[in-house]
Write an enzyme that holds these catalytic residues in place. Structure first.
Site, short mmCIF file in Angstrom:
data_model
loop_
_atom_site.label_atom_id
_atom_site.label_comp_id
_atom_site.label_asym_id
_atom_site.label_seq_id
_atom_site.Cartn_x
_atom_site.Cartn_y
_atom_site.Cartn_z
N ASP A 98 0.65 -1.09 0.27
CA ASP A 98 0.40 0.35 -0.04
C ASP A 98 0.58 1.58 -0.14
O ASP A 98 0.40 2.42 0.06
CB ASP A 98 -0.77 0.33 1.10
CG ASP A 98 -2.59 -0.97 1.63
OD1 ASP A 98 -2.68 -1.16 -0.32
OD2 ASP A 98 -2.87 -1.23 1.35
N ASP A 155 -7.35 -5.35 -3.21
CA ASP A 155 -7.24 -3.87 -3.13
C ASP A 155 -6.04 -2.92 -3.99
O ASP A 155 -5.64 -2.23 -4.47
CB ASP A 155 -6.66 -3.90 -2.06
CG ASP A 155 -7.13 -4.93 -1.07
OD1 ASP A 155 -7.43 -6.01 -1.71
OD2 ASP A 155 -7.52 -4.60 0.56
#
Ligand code: GLY
Length: 382
Positions: A98, A155
């Site tokens: 991320d 994601d």
């Protein structure tokens, strides 16, 4: 996509509520890092966990406010967070897939909006860390750390944006190739034939063969974690935007069709609306929402509408508007004395009570991004 005067007026009215709300939050919080408020107040997530994946969304929200108002106080507070995150970038330990979320909504936005040279360097560091997680045999960017060597998650499509940016910026196609290989593997192993998505795929890291698809943050294996579907809608659309490749737009549209039909079925239930549940395949009771999934999906649907021919785009545009309007009507707290706008998000279906049906900073970020893009259709944050 042509946005009608009526929709522009609606977006302007909502924007006029967003500005005093975030302005008051910015005055209270400055460069502390918002996540989930407790009793109407954000604490500083940066003090507790600097590499936490959501730590770019508060500054990202501030950059949207800077873009929409021109007020330098948002720029200064956002840049303050970006500087704080340098310790996480240099420290390396604790960083994860991320980094794309974290440095796209800080350094990339700073560089795009102000041309600030140190932000370009930070963003390139983050892009290199992300590209370094690429597994050339399995052809995916690995998720998380420790022993999860073969994990790919839906994601991560959103993280690809910083790789496309890095290739554009350096004129070096390697970053784009990594992003496209990852997106192709996500199509192969995470996109299901009915348009829904697995959250997680566990691959053999030496061959890329799929071994398992656990339930992840959703209700159960085989269910349909709504935020995961939303990341896919927006994530595949972002890959389509940056590459012009039809297969990514097809994938985005496939997930969008599933998302829209599941949401419209859900919205027809008594007392429900276009704000989605945590998982489209969880039981209808208890009534558990994930407003963040709605906001993310709305952003993705707007981009699909933009990338589609006018007559086809309306389906996605109308769905995005339905989600945003339902969110605004039923789930927004506009009192500037309390932190957070969008209520009732969920970290995961099985999260503990303090992470379930709570405001999440990324719901505010994506809701605001969608509203601002209705007013400035040329804005590209990813
Ligand atoms: N990226 C993790 C989540 O959506 O919760």
């Amino acid at each position: 996509m042509i946005i009608s005067e009526k929709e522009q007026k609606w977006a302007q009215e909502v924007w006029d509520r967003i500005v005093p709300k975030v302005s008051a939050e910015c005055d209270r919080l400055g460069s502390k890092i918002a996540y989930i408020p407790v009793n109407g107040r954000y604490d500083d997530k940066g003090k507790e966990d600097l590499p936490w994946w959501t730590n770019g969304f508060w500054p990202g929200l501030l950059w949207l406010l800077f873009k929409g108002t021109g007020d330098a106080k948002y720029r200064d507070a956002a840049r303050g967070v970006e500087e704080r995150l340098d310790e996480a970038l240099a420290g390396y330990e604790g960083l994860h897939h991320d980094v794309g979320f974290m440095w796209n909504s800080t350094a990339v936005l700073d560089f795009k909006f102000t041309g600030y040279a140190p932000s370009r360097v930070r963003a390139l560091h983050a892009a290199n860390i992300l590209a370094g997680r690429y597994n050339p045999r399995g052809r995916f960017i690995r998720a998380w750390n420790l022993d999860r060597v073969g994990w790919i998650i839906i994601d991560c499509l959103m993280n690809l944006s910083i790789l496309y940016w890095a290739s554009d910026e350096t004129k070096d196609p390697r970053f784009r190739y990594v992003a496209m290989e990852h997106a192709d593997t996500a199509i192969r192993h995470l996109l299901r034939p009915d348009g829904s998505c697995n959250h997680i795929g566990i691959l053999d890291p030496d061959t890329g063969d799929i071994l398992e698809t656990p339930g992840g943050q959703g209700y159960a294996p085989g269910s349909s974690w709504t935020r995961g579907q939303a990341w896919a809608v927006y994530g595949f659309a972002i890959s389509a935007f940056h590459t012009g490749e039809r297969r990514y737009l097809n994938a985005a549209r496939q997930v969008a069709h599933y998302f829209i039909s599941a949401l419209y079925r859900y919205a027809a239930l008594p007392g429900r609306s276009f704000v989605p549940p945590i998982d489209f395949r969880a039981p209808d009771e208890p009534e558990l929402y994930d407003s963040s999934a709605g906001a993310i999906a709305a952003c993705g649907l707007l981009l699909i509408a933009e990338l589609s021919p006018e007559d086809e785009g309306k389906l996605y545009f109308d769905a995005a508007l339905n989600i945003l309007k339902a969110t605004e009507e039923k789930f927004c707290d506009w009192d500037p004395s309390r932190d957070s706008i969008v209520q009732k998000g969920a970290e995961a279906y099985h999260a503990k009570a303090d992470r379930l049906q709570v405001p999440l900073i990324y719901a505010d970020y994506f809701f605001t991004e969608a509203v601002l893009r209705l007013l400035h259709p040329d804005l590209k944050a990813w």
